[in-house]
Design an enzyme around this catalytic site. Structure first.
Site, mmCIF file in Angstrom:
data_model
loop_
_atom_site.group_PDB
_atom_site.id
_atom_site.type_symbol
_atom_site.label_atom_id
_atom_site.label_comp_id
_atom_site.label_asym_id
_atom_site.label_seq_id
_atom_site.Cartn_x
_atom_site.Cartn_y
_atom_site.Cartn_z
ATOM 1 N N TYR A 147 -2.975 4.637 7.027
ATOM 2 C CA TYR A 147 -2.197 3.467 7.488
ATOM 3 C C TYR A 147 -0.914 3.402 6.190
ATOM 4 C CZ TYR A 147 -0.880 -1.279 6.677
ATOM 5 O OH TYR A 147 -0.324 -2.597 6.447
ATOM 6 N N GLU A 174 0.860 -1.111 0.077
ATOM 7 C CA GLU A 174 0.123 0.177 -0.011
ATOM 8 C C GLU A 174 1.078 1.200 -0.065
ATOM 9 O OE1 GLU A 174 -3.477 -0.206 2.429
ATOM 10 O OE2 GLU A 174 -3.482 -2.345 2.409
HETATM 11 P P1 NAD Z 1 -2.680 -7.580 13.278
HETATM 12 O O1 NAD Z 1 -3.291 -6.371 13.217
HETATM 13 O O2 NAD Z 1 -3.391 -8.885 13.132
HETATM 14 O O3 NAD Z 1 -1.595 -7.857 14.194
HETATM 15 C C1 NAD Z 1 -0.786 -6.749 14.611
HETATM 16 C C2 NAD Z 1 -0.162 -7.096 15.984
HETATM 17 O O4 NAD Z 1 0.520 -6.377 16.608
HETATM 18 C C3 NAD Z 1 -1.323 -7.492 17.187
HETATM 19 O O5 NAD Z 1 -1.162 -8.605 17.843
HETATM 20 C C4 NAD Z 1 -1.134 -6.284 18.195
HETATM 21 O O6 NAD Z 1 -1.533 -6.529 19.305
HETATM 22 C C5 NAD Z 1 0.330 -5.972 18.079
HETATM 23 N N1 NAD Z 1 0.562 -4.474 18.418
HETATM 24 C C6 NAD Z 1 -0.045 -3.429 18.002
HETATM 25 N N2 NAD Z 1 0.543 -2.328 18.473
HETATM 26 C C7 NAD Z 1 1.650 -2.748 19.251
HETATM 27 C C8 NAD Z 1 2.310 -2.230 19.887
HETATM 28 N N3 NAD Z 1 2.406 -0.881 20.065
HETATM 29 N N4 NAD Z 1 3.422 -2.921 20.648
HETATM 30 C C9 NAD Z 1 3.437 -4.214 20.567
HETATM 31 N N5 NAD Z 1 2.335 -4.869 19.825
HETATM 32 C C10 NAD Z 1 1.491 -4.140 19.232
HETATM 33 O O7 NAD Z 1 -1.756 -7.363 11.814
HETATM 34 P P2 NAD Z 1 -1.407 -8.331 10.618
HETATM 35 O O8 NAD Z 1 -2.166 -8.406 9.888
HETATM 36 O O9 NAD Z 1 -0.754 -9.701 11.254
HETATM 37 O O10 NAD Z 1 0.052 -7.655 9.890
HETATM 38 C C11 NAD Z 1 1.145 -7.756 10.552
HETATM 39 C C12 NAD Z 1 2.330 -6.885 9.859
HETATM 40 O O11 NAD Z 1 2.056 -7.127 8.472
HETATM 41 C C13 NAD Z 1 1.630 -5.373 9.834
HETATM 42 O O12 NAD Z 1 3.221 -4.425 9.888
HETATM 43 C C14 NAD Z 1 1.099 -4.915 8.563
HETATM 44 O O13 NAD Z 1 1.284 -3.789 8.252
HETATM 45 C C15 NAD Z 1 1.840 -5.859 7.669
HETATM 46 N N6 NAD Z 1 0.865 -6.044 6.376
HETATM 47 C C16 NAD Z 1 -0.230 -6.970 6.653
HETATM 48 C C17 NAD Z 1 -0.883 -7.233 5.651
HETATM 49 C C18 NAD Z 1 -2.304 -8.117 5.617
HETATM 50 O O14 NAD Z 1 -2.961 -8.109 4.621
HETATM 51 N N7 NAD Z 1 -2.740 -8.305 7.028
HETATM 52 C C19 NAD Z 1 -0.481 -7.078 4.139
HETATM 53 C C20 NAD Z 1 0.841 -6.084 4.149
HETATM 54 C C21 NAD Z 1 1.338 -5.899 5.404
HETATM 55 P P1 TYD Z 2 -9.151 -4.977 3.602
HETATM 56 O O1 TYD Z 2 -9.347 -6.475 3.892
HETATM 57 O O2 TYD Z 2 -9.345 -3.822 4.616
HETATM 58 O O3 TYD Z 2 -7.666 -4.695 3.136
HETATM 59 P P2 TYD Z 2 -6.873 -3.565 2.566
HETATM 60 O O4 TYD Z 2 -7.836 -2.071 2.604
HETATM 61 O O5 TYD Z 2 -5.553 -3.392 3.177
HETATM 62 O O6 TYD Z 2 -6.879 -3.783 0.978
HETATM 63 O O7 TYD Z 2 -10.039 -4.732 2.275
HETATM 64 C C1 TYD Z 2 -9.752 -5.537 1.124
HETATM 65 C C2 TYD Z 2 -10.875 -4.992 0.051
HETATM 66 O O8 TYD Z 2 -11.881 -5.076 0.227
HETATM 67 C C3 TYD Z 2 -10.558 -3.376 -0.183
HETATM 68 O O9 TYD Z 2 -10.718 -2.941 -1.446
HETATM 69 C C4 TYD Z 2 -11.855 -2.859 0.631
HETATM 70 C C5 TYD Z 2 -12.680 -3.879 0.531
HETATM 71 N N1 TYD Z 2 -13.849 -4.092 1.647
HETATM 72 C C6 TYD Z 2 -15.212 -4.148 1.104
HETATM 73 O O10 TYD Z 2 -15.332 -4.058 0.013
HETATM 74 N N2 TYD Z 2 -16.131 -4.479 2.320
HETATM 75 C C7 TYD Z 2 -15.420 -4.639 3.463
HETATM 76 O O11 TYD Z 2 -16.518 -4.868 4.432
HETATM 77 C C8 TYD Z 2 -14.195 -4.526 3.744
HETATM 78 C C9 TYD Z 2 -13.419 -4.763 5.306
HETATM 79 C C10 TYD Z 2 -13.274 -4.422 2.813
#
Ligand code: NAD
Ligand code: TYD
Length: 365
Positions: A167, A143
């Protein structure tokens, strides 16, 4: 140089290991790599849960510390006392919609928290000069690159940063800090920018688990805008494998794109999930589940399309995703069906229900 696991990489600090990807990564490491010791530092925000870490294999090599990555003193103490040689930094505020309604926590955790970790690593690792036996691996996102046009080429590692949401801007800032620490201080870092993950233990505010759980309860399936936005979906096990390959064999100072090479529109994903649920639950009163689809107001500043060029990690490290979307979604839907206790624990959280209702109401429904 291939890092020798037994000599160098023994003591790993995972931040945010009680969240979705972090908990999958810890399970992956403990399952596949004996002799590693893992310390998990997590604040247990609404998104983190120790339930995600139940039944870990080889759990004698794992310990948990409840704390904040912004607490630099604590991080320094952990790095020193636990002889940490590798930091894998997942901890973050991770949900775009929440960053729109309340960006403050994103600035604090994603920017200041990363800064505090970098400072702790610099002080503990580089006080007596350059070291090559340590690594700071930072997890970032696609992103940061902004939004692609429908026909534009996918994001590569050299695409300029152009973050659009609070974000994405907070993650871009943290990436730049990490980059600065390697250029200025010689901190051995790697960065990975990954696309949208999905799979077990994902908190059901993100699209895929939210749709599965709403459909199971007969609730509306909210589609933002026209549902034609595109994401590049990556199964979480593939992501864990890619991170590990970068830590083992990636070049210090480099960033690597990780993607799943699955790029359907959101509406197609939602329809596929509905089909999988229809198949699994033919007698459900909510079948066909796609009758629950509801178009709602779009997300402000909604990025239209993400797609990753993953040639670099393929060529340099020989990694490529194993899961196509159909396989990954089948496994994911089955996991949520099989883990109803985990689901109901989250659904009982007041904060979660409050957030869902508020988000839905604000979108004009
Ligand atoms: P998540 O929101 O599921 O988990 C985040 C974790 O970080 C939680 O366990 C939370 O308690 C902990 N946390 C938050 N603030 C904290 C703090 N101040 N100190 C210590 N711990 C803290 O996130 P995720 O989906 O597992 O994402 C993990 C990483 O991957 C993030 O850096 C996110 O930006 C990156 N990322 C996620 C996605 C995705 O699709 N989920 C995609 C690209 C990048
Ligand atoms: P999301 O899972 O929030 O991930 P990101 O915004 O980091 O890509 O959303 C994925 C896509 O789905 C995004 O285009 C927003 C869309 N979306 C919906 O259409 N409905 C929903 O309820 C949510 C949570 C996301």
């Amino acid at each position: 140089m291939r890092r020798c696991l037994n000599k160098i990489m023994k003591n790993i600090l995972v931040t945010g290991g009680a969240g979705f990807i972090g908990s999958n990564f810890i399970r992956f490491l403990l399952t596949s790599n004996e002799g590693i010791s893992i310390t998990n530092l997590d604040l247990l925000t609404y998104a983190g849960s120790l339930e995600n870490l139940q039944g870990l294999p080889n759990s004698q090599h794992y310990s948990f510390i409840h704390g904040d990555i912004c607490d630099q003193e604590l991080v320094e103490k952990i790095v020193g006392e636990n002889k940490i040689d590798t930091i894998v930094h997942f901890a973050a505020e991770s949900h775009v919609d929440r960053s729109i309604s309340g960006p403050g926590a994103f600035i604090k955790t994603n920017i200041n928290g990363t800064f505090s970790l970098l400072e702790a690593a610099r002080k503990k690792w580089l006080a007596e000069g350059q070291r090559h036996d340590v690594r700071f691996h930072h997890i970032s996102t696609d992103e940061v690159f902004g939004s692609l046009t429908p026909q534009g080429p996918p994001f590569s590692e050299s695409t300029p940063y152009s973050p659009n949401s609070p974000y994405a801007a907070s993650k871009a800032s943290s990436d730049f800090l990490v980059r600065a620490y390697t250029h200025t201080y010689g901190l051995p870092v790697t960065i990975s920018n990954c696309s949208n993950n999905y799979g077990p233990y994902q908190f059901p505010e993100k699209l895929i688990p939210l749709i599965i759980l709403n459909a199971l309860q007969g609730k509306p399936l909210p589609i933002y805008g026209d549902g034609q936005q595109i994401r590049d979906w990556l199964y979480v096990d593939d992501h864990c494998e890619a991170i590990w390959q970068i830590i083992l064999r990636g070049k210090v100072g480099e960033s690597y794109n990780i993607g799943g090479e699955n790029q359907p529109a959101n509406l197609e994903i939602v329809n596929t999930i509905c089909d999988l649920l229809d198949e699994a639950l033919p007698k459900s009163p909510h079948t066909p589940h796609n009758q629950l689809i509801e178009y709602v107001a779009d997300r402000p500043g909604h990025d239209r399309r993400y797609a990753m060029d993953i040639q670099k990690i393929k060529k340099e490290l020989g990694w490529q995703p194993r899961y196509d979307l159909k396989q990954g979604l089948s496994k994911t839907v089955q996991w949520y069906l099989d883990n109803q206790e985990w689901v109901s624990a989250i659904q009982k959280q007041k904060e979660y229900q409050g957030w869902l209702d508020k988000n839905y109401t604000q979108r004009g429904k």
